[in-house]
Enzyme design. Structure first.
Site, PDB file in Angstrom:
ATOM      1  N   LYS A 150       0.860  -1.190   0.000  1.00  0.00           N
ATOM      2  CA  LYS A 150       0.000   0.000   0.000  1.00  0.00           C
ATOM      3  C   LYS A 150       0.896   1.240   0.000  1.00  0.00           C
ATOM      4  O   LYS A 150       1.709   1.420   0.918  1.00  0.00           O
ATOM      5  CB  LYS A 150      -0.861  -0.053   1.266  1.00  0.00           C
ATOM      6  CG  LYS A 150      -2.104   0.789   1.251  1.00  0.00           C
ATOM      7  CD  LYS A 150      -2.913   0.425   2.497  1.00  0.00           C
ATOM      8  CE  LYS A 150      -4.134   1.261   2.665  1.00  0.00           C
ATOM      9  NZ  LYS A 150      -4.743   1.048   3.977  1.00  0.00           N
TER      10      LYS A 150
HETATM   11  C1  E4P Z   1      -8.195   2.031   4.071  1.00  0.00           C
HETATM   12  O1  E4P Z   1      -7.401   1.253   3.600  1.00  0.00           O
HETATM   13  C2  E4P Z   1      -7.982   2.736   5.347  1.00  0.00           C
HETATM   14  O2  E4P Z   1      -7.315   1.858   6.216  1.00  0.00           O
HETATM   15  C3  E4P Z   1      -9.245   3.121   6.062  1.00  0.00           C
HETATM   16  O3  E4P Z   1     -10.391   2.708   5.382  1.00  0.00           O
HETATM   17  C4  E4P Z   1      -9.231   4.507   6.594  1.00  0.00           C
HETATM   18  O4  E4P Z   1     -10.440   4.751   7.261  1.00  0.00           O
HETATM   19  P1  E4P Z   1     -10.665   5.967   8.268  1.00  0.00           P
HETATM   20  O5  E4P Z   1     -10.915   7.199   7.473  1.00  0.00           O
HETATM   21  O6  E4P Z   1     -11.850   5.570   9.066  1.00  0.00           O
HETATM   22  O7  E4P Z   1      -9.413   6.089   9.102  1.00  0.00           O
END
Ligand code: E4P
Length: 215
Positions: free
Chosen positions: A85
């Site tokens: 990622k």
């Molecule tokens: C996606 O890969 C992220 O880990 C996640 O969905 C972020 O979510 P949040 O905005 O609730 O922190």
């Protein structure tokens, strides 16, 4: 249409993985910090314990593409589900392109605009993660971003899968899929909520009562 769990808590995954309805895991540094797990150990356990997952996203740190790729190298031997990622910035996209050229799965994260999604598609990312909830928090429509990316990708035959992220409720899951998402990554609590409907519960109570009357 696939669901990933967005968590760095092993116990959150076990029971839900056993349902057969979960296709992947996403993590991020905030989730890992909150859970207190060792990141490498957590990813290794996920790859070993949940062999049917198509993707386990590992967010890499580093400011340059070289640093991101070097860190990716520590996780790639853990299994074929490992998905690197990277952030949606210049260095992240350079890393994405190079990793994809080597056949590595890449999830490009922190997408907030269609122009970013165009670059990500050209970089041949496996997944792009538009942050629906954080868009909505800032009064930009998260779901319309999903819809617009989907239109662009369909019109140009882009293979990158749209992974709707930062989801806070089950209605956003349905809206994401309605508007072209390929995958939603969701907190375990939202996954549990998707089973629940008051009319199903009351209807089942009536059927169960009637079962008792059947001779
Ligand atoms: C996606 O890969 C992220 O880990 C996640 O969905 C972020 O979510 P949040 O905005 O609730 O922190």
């Amino acid at each position: 249409m696939k669901l990933f769990l967005d968590t760095a808590i092993l116990e959150d995954i076990v029971r839900r993985y056993e349902t057969g309805l979960i296709a992947g895991i996403t993590t991020n540094p905030t989730l890992v910090r909150k859970s207190g797990v060792d990141y490498h150990g957590f990813i290794a356990t996920c790859c070993e314990s949940f062999p049917d997952l198509e993707s386990v996203s590992v967010e890499v740190s580093g400011e340059t593409a070289e640093e991101m790729i070097e860190e990716a190298g520590k996780y790639l031997p853990l299994g074929s589900a490992v998905t690197i990622k990277v952030p949606l910035n210049e260095e992240g996209l350079i890393a994405c392109k190079r990793l994809r050229d080597q056949g590595v799965k890449v999830n490009v994260t922190l997408c907030f605009a269609t122009d970013q999604a165009i670059l990500t598609g050209i970089a041949d990312a496996t997944y792009i993660s538009p942050f629906v909830g954080r868009m909505d928090d800032n009064l930009f429509g998260g779901i319309s971003l999903i819809r617009n990316i989907s239109k662009i990708y369909k019109a140009h035959g882009v293979k990158t899968q749209i992974l709707s992220a930062s989801i806070r409720d089950s209605a956003s899951v349905a809206q994401s899929f309605l508007n072209g998402a390929d995958v939603c990554t969701i907190p375990p609590s939202v996954f549990d909520k998707m089973y629940t409907n008051v009319l199903t519960d009351s209807g089942l109570n009536i059927f169960n009562e009637d079962f008792k009357q059947i001779k």
